[in-house]
Design an enzyme around this catalytic site. Structure first.
Site, PDB file in Angstrom:
ATOM      1  N   LYS A   1       0.827  -1.208   0.000  1.00  6.75           N
ATOM      2  CA  LYS A   1       0.000   0.000   0.000  1.00  6.75           C
ATOM      3  C   LYS A   1       0.867   1.267   0.000  1.00  6.75           C
ATOM      4  CE  LYS A   1      -4.108  -2.129   0.582  1.00  6.75           C
ATOM      5  NZ  LYS A   1      -3.672  -3.515   0.321  1.00  6.75           N
TER       6      LYS A   1
HETATM    7  C1  PLP Z   1      -4.089  -4.600  -0.369  1.00  6.42           C
HETATM    8  C2  PLP Z   1      -3.287  -5.837  -0.449  1.00  6.42           C
HETATM    9  C3  PLP Z   1      -3.501  -6.811  -1.464  1.00  6.42           C
HETATM   10  C4  PLP Z   1      -4.609  -6.688  -2.492  1.00  6.42           C
HETATM   11  O1  PLP Z   1      -4.386  -5.675  -3.421  1.00  6.42           O
HETATM   12  P1  PLP Z   1      -5.618  -5.111  -4.280  1.00  6.42           P
HETATM   13  O2  PLP Z   1      -5.069  -3.929  -4.993  1.00  6.42           O
HETATM   14  O3  PLP Z   1      -6.671  -4.730  -3.279  1.00  6.42           O
HETATM   15  O4  PLP Z   1      -6.064  -6.195  -5.189  1.00  6.42           O
HETATM   16  C5  PLP Z   1      -2.676  -7.926  -1.489  1.00  6.42           C
HETATM   17  N1  PLP Z   1      -1.706  -8.112  -0.559  1.00  6.42           N
HETATM   18  C6  PLP Z   1      -1.482  -7.208   0.430  1.00  6.42           C
HETATM   19  C7  PLP Z   1      -0.415  -7.503   1.431  1.00  6.42           C
HETATM   20  C8  PLP Z   1      -2.254  -6.042   0.516  1.00  6.42           C
HETATM   21  O5  PLP Z   1      -2.021  -5.182   1.514  1.00  6.42           O
END
Ligand code: PLP
Length: 501
Positions: A118
Protein backbone atom coordinates in the site's frame (compact mmCIF):
# COMPACT_ATOMS: atom_id res chain seq x y z
CA UNK A 1 -5.70 13.77 -20.97
CA UNK A 2 -9.08 14.18 -19.28
CA UNK A 3 -11.04 11.91 -16.93
CA UNK A 4 -14.61 10.66 -17.19
CA UNK A 5 -16.91 8.54 -15.02
CA UNK A 6 -17.59 4.83 -15.54
CA UNK A 7 -21.33 5.29 -14.89
CA UNK A 8 -22.68 8.34 -16.70
CA UNK A 9 -21.75 11.07 -19.13
CA UNK A 10 -20.00 13.86 -17.25
CA UNK A 11 -18.02 16.87 -18.39
CA UNK A 12 -14.43 15.52 -18.56
CA UNK A 13 -12.18 16.79 -15.75
CA UNK A 14 -8.43 17.09 -15.28
CA UNK A 15 -6.41 14.50 -13.36
CA UNK A 16 -5.82 16.99 -10.52
CA UNK A 17 -9.59 17.39 -10.15
CA UNK A 18 -10.15 13.62 -10.32
CA UNK A 19 -7.54 13.05 -7.60
CA UNK A 20 -9.05 15.66 -5.29
CA UNK A 21 -12.59 14.46 -5.85
CA UNK A 22 -11.83 10.73 -5.46
CA UNK A 23 -15.21 9.35 -6.52
CA UNK A 24 -17.52 10.71 -9.22
CA UNK A 25 -20.82 12.19 -7.99
CA UNK A 26 -22.78 9.51 -9.88
CA UNK A 27 -21.01 6.86 -7.77
CA UNK A 28 -18.76 5.86 -10.67
CA UNK A 29 -14.97 5.75 -10.77
CA UNK A 30 -12.79 8.13 -12.74
CA UNK A 31 -11.06 6.64 -15.78
CA UNK A 32 -8.82 8.23 -18.43
CA UNK A 33 -10.62 9.00 -21.69
CA UNK A 34 -8.04 6.92 -23.52
CA UNK A 35 -5.06 4.80 -22.53
CA UNK A 36 -1.69 6.27 -23.62
CA UNK A 37 0.77 4.05 -25.51
CA UNK A 38 4.47 3.51 -24.86
CA UNK A 39 6.61 2.47 -27.81
CA UNK A 40 9.25 -0.20 -27.26
CA UNK A 41 12.03 2.38 -27.61
CA UNK A 42 10.39 4.39 -24.88
CA UNK A 43 10.18 1.35 -22.62
CA UNK A 44 13.82 0.62 -23.41
CA UNK A 45 14.77 4.15 -22.39
CA UNK A 46 13.54 3.36 -18.85
CA UNK A 47 16.49 0.98 -18.40
CA UNK A 48 18.94 3.78 -17.67
CA UNK A 49 16.63 5.59 -15.25
CA UNK A 50 16.20 5.47 -11.46
CA UNK A 51 12.86 4.24 -10.08
CA UNK A 52 11.83 7.83 -9.34
CA UNK A 53 12.58 8.88 -12.92
CA UNK A 54 10.64 5.92 -14.29
CA UNK A 55 7.73 6.91 -12.04
CA UNK A 56 7.74 10.51 -13.23
CA UNK A 57 7.88 9.41 -16.89
CA UNK A 58 4.92 7.05 -16.58
CA UNK A 59 2.83 9.35 -14.39
CA UNK A 60 3.31 12.09 -17.00
CA UNK A 61 1.49 9.94 -19.58
CA UNK A 62 -1.68 10.08 -17.48
CA UNK A 63 -1.31 13.23 -15.39
CA UNK A 64 -0.82 15.61 -18.29
CA UNK A 65 -1.95 18.65 -16.29
CA UNK A 66 1.02 18.22 -13.90
CA UNK A 67 4.39 19.61 -15.00
CA UNK A 68 7.44 17.37 -15.37
CA UNK A 69 9.03 19.20 -12.43
CA UNK A 70 6.01 18.61 -10.21
CA UNK A 71 5.98 14.90 -10.97
CA UNK A 72 9.73 14.59 -10.48
CA UNK A 73 9.38 16.24 -7.07
CA UNK A 74 6.40 14.07 -6.08
CA UNK A 75 8.36 10.93 -7.00
CA UNK A 76 11.50 12.01 -5.15
CA UNK A 77 9.55 12.76 -1.98
CA UNK A 78 7.32 9.70 -2.17
CA UNK A 79 10.04 7.08 -2.39
CA UNK A 80 12.69 8.90 -0.39
CA UNK A 81 12.47 6.81 2.76
CA UNK A 82 12.27 3.37 1.20
CA UNK A 83 14.92 1.09 2.66
CA UNK A 84 16.62 0.22 -0.62
CA UNK A 85 17.94 2.41 -3.37
CA UNK A 86 16.21 0.26 -6.02
CA UNK A 87 12.86 1.08 -4.31
CA UNK A 88 11.29 -2.02 -5.93
CA UNK A 89 14.00 -4.70 -6.20
CA UNK A 90 13.38 -7.75 -8.37
CA UNK A 91 14.49 -11.05 -6.82
CA UNK A 92 14.73 -13.69 -9.49
CA UNK A 93 13.96 -17.28 -8.54
CA UNK A 94 15.23 -19.94 -10.91
CA UNK A 95 16.23 -23.53 -10.40
CA UNK A 96 19.66 -24.03 -11.81
CA UNK A 97 19.74 -27.80 -11.97
CA UNK A 98 16.97 -28.02 -14.58
CA UNK A 99 16.14 -25.77 -17.47
CA UNK A 100 12.50 -26.73 -17.61
CA UNK A 101 11.66 -24.04 -15.07
CA UNK A 102 11.33 -20.53 -16.41
CA UNK A 103 12.34 -17.71 -14.08
CA UNK A 104 9.96 -15.99 -11.69
CA UNK A 105 10.86 -12.39 -10.88
CA UNK A 106 9.57 -11.43 -7.45
CA UNK A 107 8.74 -7.74 -7.55
CA UNK A 108 9.25 -6.65 -3.93
CA UNK A 109 6.67 -3.93 -3.29
CA UNK A 110 7.30 -3.80 0.44
CA UNK A 111 10.37 -1.67 1.05
CA UNK A 112 8.37 1.38 2.15
CA UNK A 113 7.69 2.68 5.66
CA UNK A 114 5.03 0.06 6.55
CA UNK A 115 6.60 -2.96 4.82
CA UNK A 116 3.58 -3.58 2.59
CA UNK A 117 2.61 -2.64 -0.93
CA UNK A 118 0.00 0.00 0.00
CA UNK A 119 3.00 2.30 0.54
CA UNK A 120 3.71 2.33 -3.21
CA UNK A 121 0.53 4.33 -3.74
CA UNK A 122 -0.07 5.90 -0.34
CA UNK A 123 3.33 7.57 -0.37
CA UNK A 124 2.51 9.14 -3.74
CA UNK A 125 -1.18 10.06 -3.36
CA UNK A 126 -0.64 12.78 -0.70
CA UNK A 127 2.05 14.45 -2.85
CA UNK A 128 -0.26 14.38 -5.86
CA UNK A 129 -3.10 15.81 -3.75
CA UNK A 130 -0.92 18.55 -2.35
CA UNK A 131 0.20 19.55 -5.86
CA UNK A 132 -3.41 19.32 -7.07
CA UNK A 133 -4.53 21.76 -4.35
CA UNK A 134 -2.02 24.29 -5.63
CA UNK A 135 -2.94 23.74 -9.28
CA UNK A 136 -6.68 24.06 -8.78
CA UNK A 137 -6.33 27.07 -6.48
CA UNK A 138 -8.17 25.23 -3.71
CA UNK A 139 -7.66 27.21 -0.49
CA UNK A 140 -9.24 24.74 1.90
CA UNK A 141 -7.31 22.24 3.93
CA UNK A 142 -8.01 18.60 3.09
CA UNK A 143 -8.85 16.34 6.02
CA UNK A 144 -8.40 12.66 5.25
CA UNK A 145 -10.57 10.35 7.36
CA UNK A 146 -9.72 6.67 7.59
CA UNK A 147 -11.30 3.78 9.46
CA UNK A 148 -8.84 0.91 9.55
CA UNK A 149 -8.75 -2.73 10.54
CA UNK A 150 -4.97 -2.41 10.74
CA UNK A 151 -2.76 -1.91 7.73
CA UNK A 152 -4.25 0.87 5.62
CA UNK A 153 -4.31 3.23 8.61
CA UNK A 154 -0.56 3.17 9.10
CA UNK A 155 0.20 3.40 5.38
CA UNK A 156 -2.07 6.45 5.07
CA UNK A 157 -0.58 8.07 8.19
CA UNK A 158 2.94 7.58 6.91
CA UNK A 159 1.96 9.01 3.54
CA UNK A 160 0.16 12.13 4.76
CA UNK A 161 2.35 13.01 7.75
CA UNK A 162 3.51 16.62 7.37
CA UNK A 163 2.25 16.98 3.79
CA UNK A 164 1.26 20.67 3.37
CA UNK A 165 -2.43 21.65 3.35
CA UNK A 166 -3.52 18.19 4.52
CA UNK A 167 -4.52 16.60 7.82
CA UNK A 168 -5.12 12.95 8.54
CA UNK A 169 -7.24 11.27 11.18
CA UNK A 170 -7.33 7.51 11.66
CA UNK A 171 -9.85 5.55 13.73
CA UNK A 172 -9.13 1.96 14.69
CA UNK A 173 -11.14 -0.48 16.84
CA UNK A 174 -9.79 -0.52 20.38
CA UNK A 175 -8.36 -3.99 20.99
CA UNK A 176 -9.27 -4.96 17.42
CA UNK A 177 -5.85 -4.67 15.74
CA UNK A 178 -2.62 -6.57 16.36
CA UNK A 179 -0.04 -5.25 18.81
CA UNK A 180 2.30 -4.41 15.95
CA UNK A 181 -0.43 -2.66 13.96
CA UNK A 182 -1.39 -0.58 16.99
CA UNK A 183 2.19 0.37 17.75
CA UNK A 184 2.76 1.32 14.12
CA UNK A 185 -0.12 3.78 14.30
CA UNK A 186 0.21 5.23 17.79
CA UNK A 187 3.91 6.01 17.31
CA UNK A 188 3.29 7.98 14.10
CA UNK A 189 4.95 11.41 14.23
CA UNK A 190 3.75 14.46 12.30
CA UNK A 191 2.11 17.80 13.10
CA UNK A 192 -1.01 17.02 11.05
CA UNK A 193 -1.87 13.52 12.29
CA UNK A 194 -4.41 12.18 14.76
CA UNK A 195 -4.93 8.54 15.75
CA UNK A 196 -7.95 7.60 17.84
CA UNK A 197 -9.12 4.25 19.16
CA UNK A 198 -12.87 3.63 19.06
CA UNK A 199 -14.61 1.55 21.72
CA UNK A 200 -16.18 -0.98 19.36
CA UNK A 201 -15.25 -3.18 16.41
CA UNK A 202 -14.06 -2.30 12.91
CA UNK A 203 -17.62 -2.01 11.59
CA UNK A 204 -18.40 0.56 14.26
CA UNK A 205 -15.37 2.61 13.25
CA UNK A 206 -16.18 2.31 9.56
CA UNK A 207 -19.85 3.15 10.00
CA UNK A 208 -18.84 6.16 12.10
CA UNK A 209 -16.58 7.45 9.34
CA UNK A 210 -19.21 6.82 6.65
CA UNK A 211 -21.81 8.71 8.69
CA UNK A 212 -19.47 11.67 9.02
CA UNK A 213 -18.92 11.73 5.24
CA UNK A 214 -22.67 11.67 4.69
CA UNK A 215 -23.52 14.35 7.28
CA UNK A 216 -24.35 17.70 5.62
CA UNK A 217 -24.18 19.58 8.96
CA UNK A 218 -20.67 18.39 9.73
CA UNK A 219 -19.53 19.28 6.22
CA UNK A 220 -20.90 22.79 6.65
CA UNK A 221 -19.22 23.23 9.97
CA UNK A 222 -15.94 21.98 8.52
CA UNK A 223 -16.30 24.35 5.57
CA UNK A 224 -16.55 27.23 8.05
CA UNK A 225 -13.23 26.08 9.49
CA UNK A 226 -11.86 26.04 5.92
CA UNK A 227 -11.61 22.25 5.87
CA UNK A 228 -12.81 19.77 3.25
CA UNK A 229 -13.19 16.03 3.88
CA UNK A 230 -11.59 13.49 1.60
CA UNK A 231 -10.61 9.84 1.65
CA UNK A 232 -7.52 7.91 0.67
CA UNK A 233 -9.60 5.09 -0.74
CA UNK A 234 -8.10 2.54 -3.09
CA UNK A 235 -10.50 3.66 -5.82
CA UNK A 236 -8.84 7.10 -6.07
CA UNK A 237 -7.08 7.50 -9.43
CA UNK A 238 -4.11 8.95 -7.54
CA UNK A 239 -3.63 5.59 -5.85
CA UNK A 240 -3.92 3.56 -9.00
CA UNK A 241 -1.58 5.40 -11.31
CA UNK A 242 1.61 5.00 -9.19
CA UNK A 243 1.00 1.26 -9.28
CA UNK A 244 1.40 1.11 -13.07
CA UNK A 245 5.03 2.18 -12.73
CA UNK A 246 6.43 -0.93 -11.10
CA UNK A 247 5.28 -3.27 -13.86
CA UNK A 248 7.37 -1.30 -16.34
CA UNK A 249 10.22 -0.96 -13.90
CA UNK A 250 10.35 -4.69 -13.10
CA UNK A 251 10.13 -5.64 -16.76
CA UNK A 252 13.20 -3.56 -17.61
CA UNK A 253 15.01 -4.86 -14.51
CA UNK A 254 14.40 -8.39 -15.81
CA UNK A 255 15.84 -7.35 -19.18
CA UNK A 256 18.80 -5.73 -17.44
CA UNK A 257 19.54 -9.03 -15.70
CA UNK A 258 19.79 -10.66 -19.12
CA UNK A 259 16.86 -13.10 -18.94
CA UNK A 260 15.21 -11.83 -22.14
CA UNK A 261 15.24 -8.95 -24.61
CA UNK A 262 13.12 -5.80 -24.76
CA UNK A 263 9.89 -6.71 -26.54
CA UNK A 264 9.83 -10.35 -25.39
CA UNK A 265 6.60 -11.36 -23.63
CA UNK A 266 6.20 -12.14 -19.92
CA UNK A 267 3.28 -13.09 -17.71
CA UNK A 268 2.31 -11.16 -14.60
CA UNK A 269 0.78 -12.67 -11.44
CA UNK A 270 -0.93 -10.66 -8.71
CA UNK A 271 -2.45 -11.64 -5.34
CA UNK A 272 -5.74 -9.81 -5.67
CA UNK A 273 -8.25 -8.28 -3.29
CA UNK A 274 -9.85 -5.04 -4.40
CA UNK A 275 -8.52 -5.51 -7.97
CA UNK A 276 -6.39 -2.35 -7.80
CA UNK A 277 -2.94 -3.85 -8.19
CA UNK A 278 -3.81 -6.17 -11.06
CA UNK A 279 -5.79 -3.41 -12.78
CA UNK A 280 -2.58 -1.36 -12.80
CA UNK A 281 -0.95 -4.34 -14.56
CA UNK A 282 -3.79 -4.26 -17.07
CA UNK A 283 -3.11 -0.58 -17.79
CA UNK A 284 0.59 -1.40 -18.26
CA UNK A 285 -0.35 -4.11 -20.78
CA UNK A 286 -2.73 -1.78 -22.63
CA UNK A 287 0.01 0.86 -22.76
CA UNK A 288 2.23 -1.57 -24.63
CA UNK A 289 4.19 -3.48 -21.99
CA UNK A 290 4.70 -6.97 -23.50
CA UNK A 291 2.51 -8.89 -21.04
CA UNK A 292 0.83 -12.01 -22.39
CA UNK A 293 -1.42 -13.01 -19.50
CA UNK A 294 -2.44 -11.34 -16.26
CA UNK A 295 -2.75 -14.08 -13.66
CA UNK A 296 -5.35 -13.14 -11.05
CA UNK A 297 -4.68 -15.04 -7.81
CA UNK A 298 -7.26 -15.28 -5.03
CA UNK A 299 -7.55 -17.05 -1.68
CA UNK A 300 -10.58 -19.12 -0.68
CA UNK A 301 -12.73 -15.97 -0.96
CA UNK A 302 -12.51 -16.61 -4.70
CA UNK A 303 -15.23 -14.38 -6.12
CA UNK A 304 -12.83 -13.23 -8.83
CA UNK A 305 -11.74 -16.73 -9.84
CA UNK A 306 -15.39 -17.65 -10.31
CA UNK A 307 -16.06 -14.44 -12.20
CA UNK A 308 -13.28 -14.98 -14.71
CA UNK A 309 -14.06 -18.70 -15.06
CA UNK A 310 -17.87 -18.45 -15.39
CA UNK A 311 -18.69 -14.84 -16.30
CA UNK A 312 -20.83 -14.50 -13.17
CA UNK A 313 -19.86 -12.18 -10.34
CA UNK A 314 -21.61 -13.37 -7.21
CA UNK A 315 -20.85 -12.05 -3.77
CA UNK A 316 -23.59 -14.11 -2.10
CA UNK A 317 -21.41 -16.63 -0.33
CA UNK A 318 -19.78 -17.37 2.99
CA UNK A 319 -16.95 -15.06 3.97
CA UNK A 320 -13.74 -16.71 5.18
CA UNK A 321 -11.07 -15.23 7.40
CA UNK A 322 -7.72 -16.41 6.08
CA UNK A 323 -3.97 -16.06 6.58
CA UNK A 324 -4.10 -13.57 3.68
CA UNK A 325 -6.40 -10.98 5.29
CA UNK A 326 -5.71 -8.29 2.69
CA UNK A 327 -7.42 -10.50 0.12
CA UNK A 328 -10.48 -11.31 2.25
CA UNK A 329 -12.78 -9.23 0.07
CA UNK A 330 -16.06 -10.05 -1.64
CA UNK A 331 -16.52 -6.80 -3.57
CA UNK A 332 -13.56 -5.88 -5.74
CA UNK A 333 -14.34 -2.24 -6.48
CA UNK A 334 -11.75 -1.62 -9.16
CA UNK A 335 -13.23 -4.31 -11.41
CA UNK A 336 -15.65 -1.58 -12.49
CA UNK A 337 -12.84 0.18 -14.33
CA UNK A 338 -11.94 -2.98 -16.23
CA UNK A 339 -15.58 -3.47 -17.27
CA UNK A 340 -15.66 0.09 -18.53
CA UNK A 341 -12.49 -0.21 -20.61
CA UNK A 342 -13.50 -3.55 -22.10
CA UNK A 343 -17.04 -2.43 -23.02
CA UNK A 344 -16.74 1.34 -23.51
CA UNK A 345 -20.36 1.36 -22.46
CA UNK A 346 -21.34 3.39 -19.38
CA UNK A 347 -24.95 2.16 -19.52
CA UNK A 348 -23.84 -1.44 -19.21
CA UNK A 349 -21.40 -0.69 -16.40
CA UNK A 350 -24.08 1.25 -14.54
CA UNK A 351 -26.46 -1.70 -14.88
CA UNK A 352 -23.88 -4.23 -13.69
CA UNK A 353 -23.19 -2.11 -10.61
CA UNK A 354 -26.89 -1.59 -9.92
CA UNK A 355 -27.46 -5.36 -10.12
CA UNK A 356 -24.51 -5.97 -7.83
CA UNK A 357 -25.98 -3.55 -5.30
CA UNK A 358 -29.51 -4.98 -5.49
CA UNK A 359 -28.93 -8.72 -5.87
CA UNK A 360 -25.24 -9.15 -5.07
CA UNK A 361 -24.52 -10.54 -8.52
CA UNK A 362 -24.35 -9.89 -12.25
CA UNK A 363 -23.47 -11.82 -15.39
CA UNK A 364 -21.45 -10.68 -18.38
CA UNK A 365 -22.26 -11.87 -21.89
CA UNK A 366 -20.22 -14.36 -23.92
CA UNK A 367 -18.41 -11.86 -26.17
CA UNK A 368 -17.21 -9.85 -23.15
CA UNK A 369 -16.18 -13.02 -21.34
CA UNK A 370 -14.18 -14.04 -24.40
CA UNK A 371 -12.36 -10.72 -24.39
CA UNK A 372 -11.44 -11.15 -20.73
CA UNK A 373 -10.32 -14.77 -21.33
CA UNK A 374 -7.69 -13.49 -23.72
CA UNK A 375 -6.24 -11.17 -21.09
CA UNK A 376 -6.71 -12.95 -17.76
CA UNK A 377 -6.15 -16.32 -16.16
CA UNK A 378 -7.67 -16.78 -12.71
CA UNK A 379 -7.39 -19.36 -9.96
CA UNK A 380 -7.05 -19.55 -6.20
CA UNK A 381 -4.97 -21.22 -3.51
CA UNK A 382 -6.38 -22.64 -0.30
CA UNK A 383 -4.76 -22.22 3.12
CA UNK A 384 -2.75 -25.45 2.98
CA UNK A 385 -1.41 -24.71 -0.51
CA UNK A 386 -0.39 -21.24 0.62
CA UNK A 387 1.49 -22.53 3.66
CA UNK A 388 3.21 -25.28 1.76
CA UNK A 389 4.34 -22.77 -0.89
CA UNK A 390 6.04 -20.63 1.77
CA UNK A 391 7.91 -23.70 3.01
CA UNK A 392 8.87 -24.91 -0.46
CA UNK A 393 10.12 -21.52 -1.62
CA UNK A 394 12.24 -21.25 1.51
CA UNK A 395 13.61 -24.79 1.16
CA UNK A 396 14.36 -24.46 -2.55
CA UNK A 397 15.64 -20.92 -2.78
CA UNK A 398 16.36 -19.77 0.80
CA UNK A 399 13.94 -16.99 -0.09
CA UNK A 400 11.18 -15.95 2.29
CA UNK A 401 7.76 -14.81 1.09
CA UNK A 402 4.66 -13.65 2.92
CA UNK A 403 1.31 -15.40 2.68
CA UNK A 404 -0.16 -13.13 -0.05
CA UNK A 405 2.85 -13.61 -2.30
CA UNK A 406 2.62 -17.36 -1.67
CA UNK A 407 -0.97 -17.37 -2.98
CA UNK A 408 0.23 -15.84 -6.24
CA UNK A 409 3.14 -18.28 -6.50
CA UNK A 410 0.74 -21.22 -6.05
CA UNK A 411 -1.50 -19.94 -8.81
CA UNK A 412 1.52 -19.49 -11.13
CA UNK A 413 2.16 -23.21 -10.61
CA UNK A 414 -1.44 -23.99 -11.57
CA UNK A 415 -1.22 -21.74 -14.62
CA UNK A 416 1.98 -23.37 -15.84
CA UNK A 417 0.57 -26.83 -15.23
CA UNK A 418 -2.70 -26.05 -17.07
CA UNK A 419 -1.28 -24.20 -20.04
CA UNK A 420 2.33 -25.41 -20.37
CA UNK A 421 3.15 -21.74 -20.92
CA UNK A 422 6.67 -21.34 -19.53
CA UNK A 423 7.24 -17.65 -20.14
CA UNK A 424 9.03 -15.76 -17.37
CA UNK A 425 6.60 -14.41 -14.78
CA UNK A 426 6.71 -11.20 -12.78
CA UNK A 427 4.91 -11.78 -9.47
CA UNK A 428 3.73 -8.94 -7.24
CA UNK A 429 5.09 -9.53 -3.74
CA UNK A 430 2.78 -7.41 -1.64
CA UNK A 431 4.12 -7.67 1.90
CA UNK A 432 7.28 -8.38 3.81
CA UNK A 433 7.13 -11.86 5.41
CA UNK A 434 7.64 -10.05 8.74
CA UNK A 435 4.27 -8.39 8.28
CA UNK A 436 2.53 -11.77 8.66
CA UNK A 437 5.02 -13.37 11.01
CA UNK A 438 2.79 -15.86 12.80
CA UNK A 439 1.41 -17.42 9.61
CA UNK A 440 4.88 -17.56 8.07
CA UNK A 441 6.37 -19.20 11.18
CA UNK A 442 3.54 -21.74 11.27
CA UNK A 443 4.07 -22.49 7.59
CA UNK A 444 7.71 -23.23 8.34
CA UNK A 445 6.58 -25.72 10.98
CA UNK A 446 7.18 -23.49 14.01
CA UNK A 447 4.71 -22.94 16.81
CA UNK A 448 3.75 -19.41 17.82
CA UNK A 449 1.76 -20.40 20.89
CA UNK A 450 2.27 -17.94 23.71
CA UNK A 451 4.84 -15.91 21.79
CA UNK A 452 4.27 -12.18 21.68
CA UNK A 453 4.04 -10.39 18.28
CA UNK A 454 7.35 -8.62 18.71
CA UNK A 455 9.17 -11.77 19.89
CA UNK A 456 7.88 -13.56 16.82
CA UNK A 457 9.80 -11.11 14.64
CA UNK A 458 13.06 -12.18 16.29
CA UNK A 459 12.13 -15.82 16.12
CA UNK A 460 11.49 -15.63 12.37
CA UNK A 461 14.65 -13.64 11.85
CA UNK A 462 16.81 -16.14 13.74
CA UNK A 463 15.22 -19.10 12.01
CA UNK A 464 15.63 -17.78 8.48
CA UNK A 465 18.63 -15.52 8.84
CA UNK A 466 16.65 -12.61 7.33
CA UNK A 467 16.69 -9.13 8.80
CA UNK A 468 13.58 -7.67 10.41
CA UNK A 469 12.65 -4.46 8.49
CA UNK A 470 13.82 -1.42 10.48
CA UNK A 471 10.37 0.10 10.84
CA UNK A 472 9.13 -3.05 12.59
CA UNK A 473 12.28 -3.71 14.61
CA UNK A 474 12.21 -0.20 16.09
CA UNK A 475 8.59 -0.38 17.27
CA UNK A 476 9.36 -1.71 20.74
CA UNK A 477 11.36 1.39 21.66
CA UNK A 478 9.35 3.97 19.67
CA UNK A 479 7.55 6.66 21.64
CA UNK A 480 3.75 6.37 21.91
CA UNK A 481 2.32 9.71 20.75
CA UNK A 482 -1.40 8.97 20.49
CA UNK A 483 -3.49 7.71 23.38
CA UNK A 484 -6.88 9.10 22.34
CA UNK A 485 -9.88 6.88 22.78
CA UNK A 486 -13.57 7.60 22.24
CA UNK A 487 -17.02 6.04 21.99
CA UNK A 488 -18.43 5.62 18.50
CA UNK A 489 -21.02 8.33 19.21
CA UNK A 490 -18.18 10.77 19.88
CA UNK A 491 -16.35 10.33 16.57
CA UNK A 492 -17.90 13.33 14.82
CA UNK A 493 -17.08 15.63 17.73
CA UNK A 494 -13.48 14.42 17.71
CA UNK A 495 -13.23 15.10 13.99
CA UNK A 496 -14.50 18.67 14.41
CA UNK A 497 -12.15 19.26 17.30
CA UNK A 498 -9.14 18.06 15.30
CA UNK A 499 -10.20 19.95 12.16
CA UNK A 500 -10.33 23.25 14.04
CA UNK A 501 -6.94 22.74 15.70
C1 PLP B 1 -4.09 -4.60 -0.37
C2 PLP B 1 -3.29 -5.84 -0.45
C3 PLP B 1 -3.50 -6.81 -1.46
C4 PLP B 1 -4.61 -6.69 -2.49
O1 PLP B 1 -4.39 -5.68 -3.42
P1 PLP B 1 -5.62 -5.11 -4.28
O2 PLP B 1 -5.07 -3.93 -4.99
O3 PLP B 1 -6.67 -4.73 -3.28
O4 PLP B 1 -6.06 -6.20 -5.19
C5 PLP B 1 -2.68 -7.93 -1.49
N1 PLP B 1 -1.71 -8.11 -0.56
C6 PLP B 1 -1.48 -7.21 0.43
C7 PLP B 1 -0.41 -7.50 1.43
C8 PLP B 1 -2.25 -6.04 0.52
O5 PLP B 1 -2.02 -5.18 1.51
Amino acid sequence: MKYISTRSKIEPITSAEAILQGLSEDGGLFVPESIPRMKLEEIESLIGMTYEQRAAAILQKFLTDYTADELAECSELAYDWFDTRAKVPLSILIRNETNTEAPVGVMELWHGPTSAFKDMALQMLPRLMSAALKKTGEQKEILILVATSGDTGKAALAGFADVPQTKIMVFYPDGGVSKIQRLQMVTQAGKNVNVTAVRGNFDDAQTGVKNIFGDEKIREELAKANVKLSSANSINWGRLVPQIVYYFSSYVEFVKEGYFKIGDPVNVAVPTGNFGNILAGYYAKKMGLPVKKLICASNINHVLTDFFQTGIYDRNRAFHKTITPSMDILISSNLERLLYHETNDIERVKNFMAELKETGKYKIDAPLKKRLDKIFYADYADEAETSSMIRRIFENFKYLVDTHTAVALSVIGKYRHDTRDMLPVIVASTASPFKFTAAVLNSLGESTQGIDDLEQLDKLSNLTNKRVPKNLASLESAKVLHENICDKEEMAARVLEFAKK
